[in-house]
Write a protein that holds these residues in place. Structure first.
Motif, short mmCIF file in Angstrom:
data_model
loop_
_atom_site.label_atom_id
_atom_site.label_comp_id
_atom_site.label_asym_id
_atom_site.label_seq_id
_atom_site.Cartn_x
_atom_site.Cartn_y
_atom_site.Cartn_z
N UNK A 1 0.83 9.80 -5.01
CA UNK A 1 1.30 11.12 -4.61
C UNK A 1 2.17 11.74 -5.70
N UNK A 2 3.05 10.93 -6.30
CA UNK A 2 3.91 11.41 -7.37
C UNK A 2 3.08 11.87 -8.57
N UNK A 3 2.11 11.05 -8.98
CA UNK A 3 1.26 11.41 -10.12
C UNK A 3 0.45 12.67 -9.81
N UNK B 1 0.83 -1.20 0.00
CA UNK B 1 0.00 0.00 0.00
C UNK B 1 0.86 1.25 0.00
N UNK B 2 1.99 1.20 0.68
CA UNK B 2 2.88 2.36 0.76
C UNK B 2 3.42 2.73 -0.63
N UNK B 3 3.81 1.73 -1.44
CA UNK B 3 4.31 2.01 -2.80
C UNK B 3 3.21 2.64 -3.65
#
Length: 77
Positions: A13-15, A5-7
């Protein structure tokens, strides 16, 4: 198969950050274009100004070959 889930949250978040920065950059670019763009040349004149349009001159049907060549090079025939 283990799904982290963290990845997935990091990728989301990056997108999301990428999209936000892209929108800011595009808006900034549009703002700069509006600031530095020259005045629209075909806008309605203001005040007592008169917009003058020049039509292309007529092709010289008669005349010397030099006159026809000169006309062609000046006006792009």
């Amino acid at each position: 198969m283990v799904v982290s889930l963290r990845k997935w949250l990091d990728r989301a978040l990056f997108v999301g950050l990428f999209v936000v920065l892209l929108i800011i950059a595009a808006g900034g670019y549009k703002w700069l274009v509006d600031v530095f763009a020259p005045v629209h040349p075909y806008r309605e004149p203001a005040g007592n100004a008169v917009k003058v349009f020049v039509t292309d001159p007529a092709v010289p049907d008669e005349g010397s070959g030099a006159d026809q060549l000169r006309w062609f090079f000046w006006y792009g025939g």
